[in-house]
Design a protein around this motif. Structure first.
Motif, PDB file in Angstrom:
ATOM      1  N   TRP A  92       9.295 -17.305  -2.222  1.00  0.00           N
ATOM      2  CA  TRP A  92       9.713 -16.844  -3.549  1.00  0.00           C
ATOM      3  C   TRP A  92       9.396 -15.379  -3.761  1.00  0.00           C
ATOM      4  O   TRP A  92       8.119 -14.898  -3.517  1.00  0.00           O
ATOM      5  N   PHE A  93      10.408 -14.633  -4.249  1.00  0.00           N
ATOM      6  CA  PHE A  93      10.441 -13.333  -4.449  1.00  0.00           C
ATOM      7  C   PHE A  93      10.869 -12.961  -5.815  1.00  0.00           C
ATOM      8  O   PHE A  93      11.630 -13.854  -6.226  1.00  0.00           O
ATOM      9  N   ARG A  94      10.524 -11.917  -6.409  1.00  0.00           N
ATOM     10  CA  ARG A  94      11.151 -11.656  -7.617  1.00  0.00           C
ATOM     11  C   ARG A  94      11.463 -10.124  -7.917  1.00  0.00           C
ATOM     12  O   ARG A  94      10.909  -9.312  -7.236  1.00  0.00           O
ATOM     13  N   GLN A  95      12.162  -9.884  -8.578  1.00  0.00           N
ATOM     14  CA  GLN A  95      12.893  -8.501  -8.924  1.00  0.00           C
ATOM     15  C   GLN A  95      12.840  -8.099 -10.296  1.00  0.00           C
ATOM     16  O   GLN A  95      13.986  -8.764 -10.965  1.00  0.00           O
ATOM     17  N   ALA A  96      12.127  -7.317 -10.968  1.00  0.00           N
ATOM     18  CA  ALA A  96      12.317  -6.894 -12.437  1.00  0.00           C
ATOM     19  C   ALA A  96      13.208  -5.768 -12.621  1.00  0.00           C
ATOM     20  O   ALA A  96      13.336  -5.039 -11.643  1.00  0.00           O
ATOM     21  N   PRO A  97      13.798  -5.611 -13.676  1.00  0.00           N
ATOM     22  CA  PRO A  97      14.673  -4.568 -13.775  1.00  0.00           C
ATOM     23  C   PRO A  97      13.923  -3.173 -13.428  1.00  0.00           C
ATOM     24  O   PRO A  97      12.689  -2.911 -13.952  1.00  0.00           O
ATOM     25  N   GLU A  98      14.665  -2.323 -12.809  1.00  0.00           N
ATOM     26  CA  GLU A  98      14.079  -1.124 -12.427  1.00  0.00           C
ATOM     27  C   GLU A  98      12.866  -1.350 -11.578  1.00  0.00           C
ATOM     28  O   GLU A  98      12.052   0.018 -11.446  1.00  0.00           O
ATOM     29  N   LYS A  99      12.538  -2.086 -11.025  1.00  0.00           N
ATOM     30  CA  LYS A  99      11.389  -2.307  -9.987  1.00  0.00           C
ATOM     31  C   LYS A  99      11.845  -2.851  -8.623  1.00  0.00           C
ATOM     32  O   LYS A  99      12.766  -3.495  -8.426  1.00  0.00           O
ATOM     33  N   GLU A 100      11.182  -2.590  -7.510  1.00  0.00           N
ATOM     34  CA  GLU A 100      11.206  -3.014  -6.327  1.00  0.00           C
ATOM     35  C   GLU A 100      11.071  -4.585  -6.135  1.00  0.00           C
ATOM     36  O   GLU A 100      10.270  -5.012  -7.071  1.00  0.00           O
ATOM     37  N   ASN A 148      15.094 -31.284   0.819  1.00  0.00           N
ATOM     38  CA  ASN A 148      15.541 -30.020   1.325  1.00  0.00           C
ATOM     39  C   ASN A 148      15.277 -28.947  -0.058  1.00  0.00           C
ATOM     40  O   ASN A 148      16.057 -28.091  -0.361  1.00  0.00           O
ATOM     41  N   THR A 149      14.063 -29.370  -0.638  1.00  0.00           N
ATOM     42  CA  THR A 149      13.785 -28.406  -1.942  1.00  0.00           C
ATOM     43  C   THR A 149      12.393 -27.946  -1.823  1.00  0.00           C
ATOM     44  O   THR A 149      11.409 -28.458  -1.534  1.00  0.00           O
ATOM     45  N   VAL A 150      12.289 -26.502  -2.275  1.00  0.00           N
ATOM     46  CA  VAL A 150      11.134 -26.030  -2.653  1.00  0.00           C
ATOM     47  C   VAL A 150      10.836 -25.786  -4.078  1.00  0.00           C
ATOM     48  O   VAL A 150      12.010 -25.396  -4.734  1.00  0.00           O
ATOM     49  N   TYR A 151       9.718 -25.811  -4.398  1.00  0.00           N
ATOM     50  CA  TYR A 151       9.530 -25.654  -5.978  1.00  0.00           C
ATOM     51  C   TYR A 151       8.404 -24.597  -6.260  1.00  0.00           C
ATOM     52  O   TYR A 151       7.522 -24.062  -5.483  1.00  0.00           O
ATOM     53  N   LEU A 152       8.568 -23.946  -7.334  1.00  0.00           N
ATOM     54  CA  LEU A 152       7.734 -22.917  -8.068  1.00  0.00           C
ATOM     55  C   LEU A 152       7.401 -23.580  -9.444  1.00  0.00           C
ATOM     56  O   LEU A 152       8.153 -23.156 -10.164  1.00  0.00           O
ATOM     57  N   GLN A 153       6.114 -24.037  -9.699  1.00  0.00           N
ATOM     58  CA  GLN A 153       5.595 -24.419 -10.782  1.00  0.00           C
ATOM     59  C   GLN A 153       4.988 -23.034 -11.362  1.00  0.00           C
ATOM     60  O   GLN A 153       3.977 -22.447 -10.778  1.00  0.00           O
ATOM     61  N   MET A 154       5.441 -22.598 -12.551  1.00  0.00           N
ATOM     62  CA  MET A 154       4.895 -21.376 -13.479  1.00  0.00           C
ATOM     63  C   MET A 154       4.030 -21.911 -14.638  1.00  0.00           C
ATOM     64  O   MET A 154       4.871 -22.519 -15.459  1.00  0.00           O
ATOM     65  N   LYS A 155       3.006 -21.428 -14.894  1.00  0.00           N
ATOM     66  CA  LYS A 155       2.399 -21.808 -16.136  1.00  0.00           C
ATOM     67  C   LYS A 155       1.698 -20.463 -16.576  1.00  0.00           C
ATOM     68  O   LYS A 155       1.671 -19.178 -15.896  1.00  0.00           O
ATOM     69  N   SER A 156       1.303 -20.468 -17.705  1.00  0.00           N
ATOM     70  CA  SER A 156       0.892 -19.297 -18.464  1.00  0.00           C
ATOM     71  C   SER A 156       1.558 -18.287 -18.112  1.00  0.00           C
ATOM     72  O   SER A 156       1.098 -17.029 -17.881  1.00  0.00           O
ATOM     73  N   LEU A 157       2.807 -18.212 -18.690  1.00  0.00           N
ATOM     74  CA  LEU A 157       4.098 -17.339 -18.187  1.00  0.00           C
ATOM     75  C   LEU A 157       3.509 -15.898 -19.143  1.00  0.00           C
ATOM     76  O   LEU A 157       3.297 -16.105 -20.238  1.00  0.00           O
ATOM     77  N   LYS A 158       3.771 -14.858 -18.416  1.00  0.00           N
ATOM     78  CA  LYS A 158       3.763 -13.692 -19.328  1.00  0.00           C
ATOM     79  C   LYS A 158       5.062 -12.902 -19.573  1.00  0.00           C
ATOM     80  O   LYS A 158       5.918 -13.086 -18.403  1.00  0.00           O
ATOM     81  N   PRO A 159       5.331 -12.104 -20.302  1.00  0.00           N
ATOM     82  CA  PRO A 159       6.489 -11.151 -20.352  1.00  0.00           C
ATOM     83  C   PRO A 159       6.882 -10.401 -19.091  1.00  0.00           C
ATOM     84  O   PRO A 159       8.030 -10.309 -18.593  1.00  0.00           O
ATOM     85  N   GLU A 160       5.751  -9.942 -18.373  1.00  0.00           N
ATOM     86  CA  GLU A 160       5.861  -9.361 -17.156  1.00  0.00           C
ATOM     87  C   GLU A 160       6.230  -9.984 -15.959  1.00  0.00           C
ATOM     88  O   GLU A 160       6.460  -9.679 -14.875  1.00  0.00           O
ATOM     89  N   ASP A 161       6.491 -11.563 -16.154  1.00  0.00           N
ATOM     90  CA  ASP A 161       7.113 -12.342 -15.246  1.00  0.00           C
ATOM     91  C   ASP A 161       8.265 -12.470 -15.276  1.00  0.00           C
ATOM     92  O   ASP A 161       9.030 -12.864 -14.491  1.00  0.00           O
ATOM     93  N   THR A 162       9.029 -11.840 -16.268  1.00  0.00           N
ATOM     94  CA  THR A 162      10.558 -11.678 -16.545  1.00  0.00           C
ATOM     95  C   THR A 162      11.102 -10.941 -15.368  1.00  0.00           C
ATOM     96  O   THR A 162      10.502  -9.903 -14.965  1.00  0.00           O
ATOM     97  N   ALA A 163      12.050 -11.684 -14.514  1.00  0.00           N
ATOM     98  CA  ALA A 163      12.515 -10.996 -13.325  1.00  0.00           C
ATOM     99  C   ALA A 163      13.651 -11.783 -12.670  1.00  0.00           C
ATOM    100  O   ALA A 163      13.988 -13.204 -13.456  1.00  0.00           O
ATOM    101  N   ILE A 164      14.287 -11.457 -11.886  1.00  0.00           N
ATOM    102  CA  ILE A 164      15.183 -12.619 -11.233  1.00  0.00           C
ATOM    103  C   ILE A 164      14.442 -13.000  -9.902  1.00  0.00           C
ATOM    104  O   ILE A 164      13.837 -12.268  -9.186  1.00  0.00           O
ATOM    105  N   TYR A 165      14.399 -14.299  -9.799  1.00  0.00           N
ATOM    106  CA  TYR A 165      13.440 -14.832  -8.784  1.00  0.00           C
ATOM    107  C   TYR A 165      14.482 -15.480  -7.647  1.00  0.00           C
ATOM    108  O   TYR A 165      15.551 -16.139  -7.865  1.00  0.00           O
TER     109      TYR A 165
END
Length: 122
Positions: free
Chosen positions: A34-42, A75-92
């Motif tokens: 899993w990778f993510r890209q936030a606006p204007e970031k690598e 055929n599925t991979v999951y990403l459970q995300m907890k205690s999310l923060k605004p800085e986790d906002t991104a395209i995953y």
């Protein structure tokens, strides 16, 4: 090979589960990332899991909050995300490859999903 993931919108402190379904290949033999890209970031590494599921890898800033898992029968991979923060906002993005030597490196993955938006509101 096709990868498709689903994200969503959640408030800060909340939880969200991402899933990525693979088709067209031998999913059970692939390392999944899993990778993510936030606006204007690598883009950055988030998490990865070996094809057997016996090895998992996490970026430092998500290690205590996110959990990666897989169900080879679905055929599925999951990403459970907890205690999310605004800085986790991104395209995953989910990614896959049968021959990953360095799971944290995006260039190791040959197959990529189109990405799904995760928005964490404050």
């Amino acid at each position: 090979v096709q990868l498709q993931a689903w994200g969503g919108l959640v408030q800060a402190g909340g939880s969200l589960n991402l899933s990525c379904v693979a088709s067209g290949g031998s999913f059970s033999r692939w390392t999944m990332g899993w990778f993510r890209q936030a606006p204007e970031k690598e883009s950055e590494f988030v998490a990865a899991i070996s094809w057997l599921g016996d090895n998992t890898y996490y970026a430092d800033d998500v290690k205590s909050r996110f959990t990666v898992s897989r169900d080879n029968a679905r055929n599925t991979v999951y990403l459970q995300m907890k205690s999310l923060k605004p800085e986790d906002t991104a395209i995953y993005f989910c990614a896959a490859d049968p021959r990953v030597m360095a799971p944290l490196i995006k260039y190791e993955y040959r197959y990529w999903g189109q990405g799904t938006q995760v928005t964490v509101s404050s």
